[in-house]
Design a protein around this motif. Structure first.
Motif, PDB file in Angstrom:
ATOM      1  N   SER A 182       0.846  -1.200   0.000  1.00 21.56           N
ATOM      2  CA  SER A 182       0.000   0.000   0.000  1.00 21.56           C
ATOM      3  C   SER A 182       0.883   1.251   0.000  1.00 21.56           C
ATOM      4  O   SER A 182       2.076   1.176   0.290  1.00 21.56           O
ATOM      5  CB  SER A 182      -0.905  -0.001   1.231  1.00 21.56           C
ATOM      6  N   PRO A 183       0.323   2.417  -0.298  1.00 25.28           N
ATOM      7  CA  PRO A 183       1.127   3.650  -0.292  1.00 25.28           C
ATOM      8  C   PRO A 183       1.720   3.937   1.085  1.00 25.28           C
ATOM      9  O   PRO A 183       1.033   3.809   2.102  1.00 25.28           O
ATOM     10  CB  PRO A 183       0.114   4.730  -0.690  1.00 25.28           C
ATOM     11  N   GLU A 220      -3.684   2.822   5.179  1.00 22.00           N
ATOM     12  CA  GLU A 220      -4.614   1.770   4.776  1.00 22.00           C
ATOM     13  C   GLU A 220      -4.506   0.564   5.697  1.00 22.00           C
ATOM     14  O   GLU A 220      -5.515  -0.076   6.024  1.00 22.00           O
ATOM     15  CB  GLU A 220      -4.310   1.355   3.337  1.00 22.00           C
ATOM     16  N   CYS A 221      -3.294   0.247   6.137  1.00 19.88           N
ATOM     17  CA  CYS A 221      -3.057  -0.963   6.941  1.00 19.88           C
ATOM     18  C   CYS A 221      -2.807  -0.665   8.413  1.00 19.88           C
ATOM     19  O   CYS A 221      -2.624  -1.588   9.215  1.00 19.88           O
ATOM     20  CB  CYS A 221      -1.878  -1.743   6.374  1.00 19.88           C
ATOM     21  N   ASP A 222      -2.755   0.610   8.806  1.00 18.45           N
ATOM     22  CA  ASP A 222      -2.502   1.005  10.194  1.00 18.45           C
ATOM     23  C   ASP A 222      -1.155   0.480  10.698  1.00 18.45           C
ATOM     24  O   ASP A 222      -1.042  -0.058  11.810  1.00 18.45           O
ATOM     25  CB  ASP A 222      -3.625   0.516  11.115  1.00 18.45           C
ATOM     26  N   VAL A 223      -0.124   0.654   9.868  1.00 20.11           N
ATOM     27  CA  VAL A 223       1.233   0.236  10.203  1.00 20.11           C
ATOM     28  C   VAL A 223       2.156   1.443  10.042  1.00 20.11           C
ATOM     29  O   VAL A 223       2.041   2.185   9.055  1.00 20.11           O
ATOM     30  CB  VAL A 223       1.705  -0.910   9.292  1.00 20.11           C
ATOM     31  N   ARG A 256      -3.107   4.627  17.328  1.00 17.71           N
ATOM     32  CA  ARG A 256      -3.338   4.875  15.890  1.00 17.71           C
ATOM     33  C   ARG A 256      -2.867   3.718  15.011  1.00 17.71           C
ATOM     34  O   ARG A 256      -3.469   3.442  13.974  1.00 17.71           O
ATOM     35  CB  ARG A 256      -2.607   6.165  15.476  1.00 17.71           C
ATOM     36  N   PHE A 257      -1.796   3.019  15.416  1.00 15.52           N
ATOM     37  CA  PHE A 257      -1.211   1.967  14.575  1.00 15.52           C
ATOM     38  C   PHE A 257      -1.143   0.654  15.350  1.00 15.52           C
ATOM     39  O   PHE A 257      -0.630   0.619  16.467  1.00 15.52           O
ATOM     40  CB  PHE A 257       0.194   2.370  14.122  1.00 15.52           C
TER      41      PHE A 257
END
Length: 231
Positions: free
Chosen positions: A87-88, A109-112, A136-137
């Protein structure tokens, strides 16, 4: 099928099964050659089976080959790509008590997210900042984690606070470091007598870092998802 079977939604789960189900070891050695320190069947970790979320990239000297030095970093980067699903990746900010906390690399998008050690600990940050990251992540990567001495107690204290916040939020923590956790903060000689509080606190941090690589911990539900659902 839905009428006769219980359907479990994998995509709705906050457990990242790519980490839980990944075969491998708790510590991946860079040039140390002791990749088997935390093998799948190793009983040395009291929290159970451990997974490859801690990578050791020791400083290279003239006698060490380039590919040996880079092996840990390659695995670290590969896992980041895997968990962000191509993902971006972009920088972003988090609002923390009427100010903004900069996040240098994140997949929204992936919360990483990914930080360097000095992004997190090189400047004055407190528990509120680290908790905001943890809420948040669900997965946080930290690279370039150094070996610390008693001359760097401020950095050590911030790392202790950071790990505590990630643990409290049940964040999946992936680390690329210069040393193993038990070697990360060493205080000897005169410094040992002056910094006993930090030594004891860091021992608890080391224990938590060990637990955070265990399957039992990785299966826990991320607290950030609970916070968001009740927010």
């Amino acid at each position: 099928l839905e009428e006769t079977l219980v359907v479990v939604g994998m995509w709705d789960s906050e457990v990242d099964y790519r980490l839980v189900m990944s075969g491998g070891r708790g510590v991946a050695g860079g040039v140390s050659g002791n990749d088997s320190d935390y093998d799948d069947d190793d009983d040395s970790n009291p929290h159970g089976r451990v997974h490859e979320t801690y990578f050791i990239q020791r400083k290279r000297n003239n006698h060490q080959k380039h590919h040996q030095h880079d092996r840990a970093r390659q695995k670290f980067d590969s896992l980041f790509r895997k968990l962000t699903k191509d993902s971006p990746i972009e920088s972003t900010v988090i609002d923390v008590q009427n100010r903004q906390l900069f996040v240098p690399h994140a997949s929204l998008e992936c919360d990483v997210a990914k930080f360097s050690f000095y992004d997190l600990c090189g400047r004055a940050k407190g528990a509120a900042d680290y908790l905001a990251i943890g809420e948040r992540f669900h997965t946080v990567f930290v690279e370039d984690v150094p070996a610390l001495t008693f001359h760097e107690t401020n950095l050590a204290r911030r790392w202790i606070t950071f790990v505590d916040a990630m643990y409290e939020c049940r964040v999946k923590l992936v680390v690329c470091a210069e040393t193993a956790p038990e070697e990360m903060f060493r205080v000897e000689g005169e410094g040992g007598r002056e910094h006993t509080d930090e030594v004891f606190a860091f021992e608890r941090t080391r224990s938590r870092m060990e637990e955070m690589r265990s399957e039992r911990y990785l299966r826990k539900t991320w607290v950030g998802s609970i916070t968001e659902s009740h927010g």
